[in-house]
Design a protein around this motif. Structure first.
Motif, PDB file in Angstrom:
ATOM      1  N   LEU A   1      83.790  -4.574  46.300  1.00 54.82           N
ATOM      2  CA  LEU A   1      85.118  -4.283  46.844  1.00 54.82           C
ATOM      3  C   LEU A   1      85.143  -2.912  47.517  1.00 54.82           C
ATOM      4  CD1 LEU A   1      87.425  -5.667  44.008  1.00 54.82           C
ATOM      5  CD2 LEU A   1      87.208  -6.559  46.337  1.00 54.82           C
ATOM      6  N   LYS A   2      84.472  -1.943  46.938  1.00 50.97           N
ATOM      7  CA  LYS A   2      84.398  -0.600  47.535  1.00 50.97           C
ATOM      8  C   LYS A   2      83.737  -0.658  48.900  1.00 50.97           C
ATOM      9  CE  LYS A   2      82.877   4.118  46.428  1.00 50.97           C
ATOM     10  NZ  LYS A   2      81.924   4.392  47.517  1.00 50.97           N
ATOM     11  N   ALA A   3      82.646  -1.412  49.000  1.00 47.33           N
ATOM     12  CA  ALA A   3      81.960  -1.560  50.290  1.00 47.33           C
ATOM     13  C   ALA A   3      82.860  -2.237  51.313  1.00 47.33           C
ATOM     14  CB  ALA A   3      80.666  -2.354  50.107  1.00 47.33           C
ATOM     15  N   MET A   4      83.695  -3.170  50.844  1.00 44.46           N
ATOM     16  CA  MET A   4      84.636  -3.847  51.737  1.00 44.46           C
ATOM     17  C   MET A   4      85.698  -2.879  52.241  1.00 44.46           C
ATOM     18  SD  MET A   4      83.791  -7.097  51.987  1.00 44.46           S
ATOM     19  CE  MET A   4      85.334  -7.753  52.597  1.00 44.46           C
ATOM     20  N   TYR A   5      86.289  -2.131  51.322  1.00 43.94           N
ATOM     21  CA  TYR A   5      87.353  -1.187  51.688  1.00 43.94           C
ATOM     22  C   TYR A   5      86.839  -0.091  52.623  1.00 43.94           C
ATOM     23  CZ  TYR A   5      90.482  -3.248  48.199  1.00 43.94           C
ATOM     24  OH  TYR A   5      91.283  -4.094  47.489  1.00 43.94           O
ATOM     25  N   GLU A   6      85.581   0.291  52.452  1.00 42.48           N
ATOM     26  CA  GLU A   6      84.998   1.339  53.292  1.00 42.48           C
ATOM     27  C   GLU A   6      84.380   0.788  54.573  1.00 42.48           C
ATOM     28  OE1 GLU A   6      82.271   3.441  50.784  1.00 42.48           O
ATOM     29  OE2 GLU A   6      83.878   4.435  49.642  1.00 42.48           O
ATOM     30  N   ASP A   7      84.567  -0.519  54.803  1.00 38.97           N
ATOM     31  CA  ASP A   7      84.132  -1.161  56.042  1.00 38.97           C
ATOM     32  C   ASP A   7      82.615  -1.068  56.244  1.00 38.97           C
ATOM     33  OD1 ASP A   7      84.831  -2.714  58.241  1.00 38.97           O
ATOM     34  OD2 ASP A   7      84.996  -1.000  59.585  1.00 38.97           O
TER      35      ASP A   7
ATOM     36  N   GLY B   1      82.340  -9.986  51.607  1.00 34.30           N
ATOM     37  CA  GLY B   1      81.857  -9.763  50.257  1.00 34.30           C
ATOM     38  C   GLY B   1      81.989 -11.036  49.436  1.00 34.30           C
ATOM     39  N   ILE B   2      81.097 -11.211  48.485  1.00 32.10           N
ATOM     40  CA  ILE B   2      81.165 -12.341  47.560  1.00 32.10           C
ATOM     41  C   ILE B   2      81.218 -11.757  46.160  1.00 32.10           C
ATOM     42  CG2 ILE B   2      79.993 -14.389  46.674  1.00 32.10           C
ATOM     43  CD1 ILE B   2      78.741 -14.774  49.404  1.00 32.10           C
ATOM     44  N   ILE B   3      82.320 -12.026  45.452  1.00 36.07           N
ATOM     45  CA  ILE B   3      82.509 -11.404  44.150  1.00 36.07           C
ATOM     46  C   ILE B   3      82.847 -12.452  43.097  1.00 36.07           C
ATOM     47  CG2 ILE B   3      83.403  -9.356  45.319  1.00 36.07           C
ATOM     48  CD1 ILE B   3      86.089  -9.985  43.898  1.00 36.07           C
ATOM     49  N   ARG B   4      82.780 -12.029  41.841  1.00 31.42           N
ATOM     50  CA  ARG B   4      83.097 -12.883  40.699  1.00 31.42           C
ATOM     51  C   ARG B   4      84.471 -12.522  40.157  1.00 31.42           C
ATOM     52  NH1 ARG B   4      80.008 -17.108  39.214  1.00 31.42           N
ATOM     53  NH2 ARG B   4      79.589 -16.465  37.065  1.00 31.42           N
ATOM     54  N   GLY B   5      85.097 -13.484  39.494  1.00 36.47           N
ATOM     55  CA  GLY B   5      86.405 -13.229  38.922  1.00 36.47           C
ATOM     56  C   GLY B   5      87.516 -13.581  39.896  1.00 36.47           C
ATOM     57  N   THR B   6      88.702 -13.048  39.646  1.00 34.01           N
ATOM     58  CA  THR B   6      89.861 -13.308  40.504  1.00 34.01           C
ATOM     59  C   THR B   6      90.242 -12.013  41.204  1.00 34.01           C
ATOM     60  OG1 THR B   6      90.643 -14.995  38.961  1.00 34.01           O
ATOM     61  CG2 THR B   6      92.229 -14.163  40.561  1.00 34.01           C
TER      62      THR B   6
ATOM     63  N   TRP C   1      84.334 -15.918  44.774  1.00 39.56           N
ATOM     64  CA  TRP C   1      85.155 -15.862  45.993  1.00 39.56           C
ATOM     65  C   TRP C   1      84.422 -15.161  47.123  1.00 39.56           C
ATOM     66  CZ3 TRP C   1      90.209 -17.807  46.249  1.00 39.56           C
ATOM     67  CH2 TRP C   1      90.783 -18.199  45.029  1.00 39.56           C
ATOM     68  N   LEU C   2      84.732 -15.573  48.345  1.00 39.17           N
ATOM     69  CA  LEU C   2      84.261 -14.884  49.550  1.00 39.17           C
ATOM     70  C   LEU C   2      85.458 -14.170  50.159  1.00 39.17           C
ATOM     71  CD1 LEU C   2      81.850 -16.131  52.268  1.00 39.17           C
ATOM     72  CD2 LEU C   2      84.054 -15.206  52.952  1.00 39.17           C
ATOM     73  N   LEU C   3      85.284 -12.870  50.441  1.00 40.80           N
ATOM     74  CA  LEU C   3      86.367 -12.042  50.955  1.00 40.80           C
ATOM     75  C   LEU C   3      85.997 -11.433  52.302  1.00 40.80           C
ATOM     76  CD1 LEU C   3      87.017  -9.926  47.713  1.00 40.80           C
ATOM     77  CD2 LEU C   3      87.931 -12.187  48.250  1.00 40.80           C
TER      78      LEU C   3
END
Length: 294
Positions: A134-140, A145-150, A265-267
């Motif tokens: 998520l940090k890598a996503m927010y920092e562009d 990103g593909i993450i686990r959980g909700t 999930w893929l974001l």
């Protein structure tokens, strides 16, 4: 003003901080590299690197120039990707960040298909905990990103699959037997809500704590220790490929008798999905899931 080729030369020098290693990466001789660096420094009107027997060190001016060089090369990549997006073929670099457990157990099959189908595309891959993704996503830093959980994500969010949780052991065949064994409960560190889900299930089921626990830093270590009979663990089915022998897998059930599971999930931001390499990757993932069921 230096050319982009000279920028790439400076980038390699800043990464290696060693003339010999940089020359090897650039496929030039050390004298030739030294001469080119002198010309670049003359162009900038200042020393960029300090040479010593131990290697190279950036001067304060050199730090400014390298920052500018990196920003320029990054911008060049963005422009090239935008140009490639106008073409029919899939080019450019696909930048993805993936939860480690997915990167180790699920993603390689998908990437193999992607590379075979789109040989002109490049891949930049980061793996880590979901919070790091998520940090890598927010920092562009990445396209998707593909993450686990909700996830709490306001951009594009695509559900990929869910996999069940199992109590895994070489001896235990039903959950209640954990209260009888003296062997440890092996757990792996996680920054997601996975750990809390396991704790909730355990206390709901047994109203007590495990007799002994062993905490490891990697899920693969946890898995191998379990498979070797050191203790028991709770693992998601994504890590269990069916090839394990003499291993019992007991499904974890919630209070309604439903199999507990983890979502993947893929974001991404909407703008990223306009890139051809991202579109192609997402379409291939969806095709893979339909074909394999996961």
């Amino acid at each position: 003003m230096s050319s982009l080729t000279e920028f790439q030369l400076l980038t390699v020098l800043a990464q290696e901080m060693n003339m010999r290693k940089a020359a090897e990466r650039l496929f030039v001789s050390q004298p030739a590299l030294s001469q080119r660096l002198q010309n670049i420094e003359k162009d900038w009107g200042t020393k960029l690197f300090i040479r010593s027997q131990k290697g190279l060190a950036l001067t304060p001016a050199g730090e400014h120039v390298i920052n500018f060089v990196n920003e320029t090369l990054h911008r060049e990549d963005e422009v090239r990707e935008a140009l490639h997006a106008l073409q029919n073929e899939v080019h450019g670099t696909l930048k993805i960040a993936v939860a480690s457990i997915v990167g180790q157990n699920w993603l390689p099959q998908v990437l193999k298909m992607f590379i075979q189908r789109y040989p002109q595309a490049k891949i930049s891959l980061i793996t880590g905990w979901s919070s790091e993704i998520l940090k890598a996503m927010y920092e562009d830093q990445v396209h998707i990103g593909i993450i686990r959980g909700t996830p709490d994500w306001k951009g594009v969010k695509i559900h990929l699959f869910k996999d069940g949780l199992y109590l895994v052991d070489t001896e235990i065949t039903k959950p209640e037997q954990v209260l009888e064994t003296d062997r440890p409960f092996i757990q792996f560190k996680s920054d997601s809500n996975y750990y809390q889900e396991i704790q909730d299930w355990w206390h709901r089921k047994f109203q007590t704590t495990p007799k002994r626990t062993v905490v490891v830093d990697q899920i693969e270590t946890c898995k191998q220790m379990t498979f070797n009979g050191i203790g028991y663990a709770i693992l998601p089915s994504i890590t269990l490929n069916g090839a394990e022998k003499d291993i019992f897998k007991v499904p974890l059930l919630d209070e309604n008798g439903e199999h507990l599971s983890r979502d993947t999930w893929l974001l991404g931001y909407e703008s990223a999905f306009e890139l051809k390499q991202v579109k192609a990757f997402v379409e291939l993932i969806q095709e893979f899931i339909i074909k394999t069921g996961k």
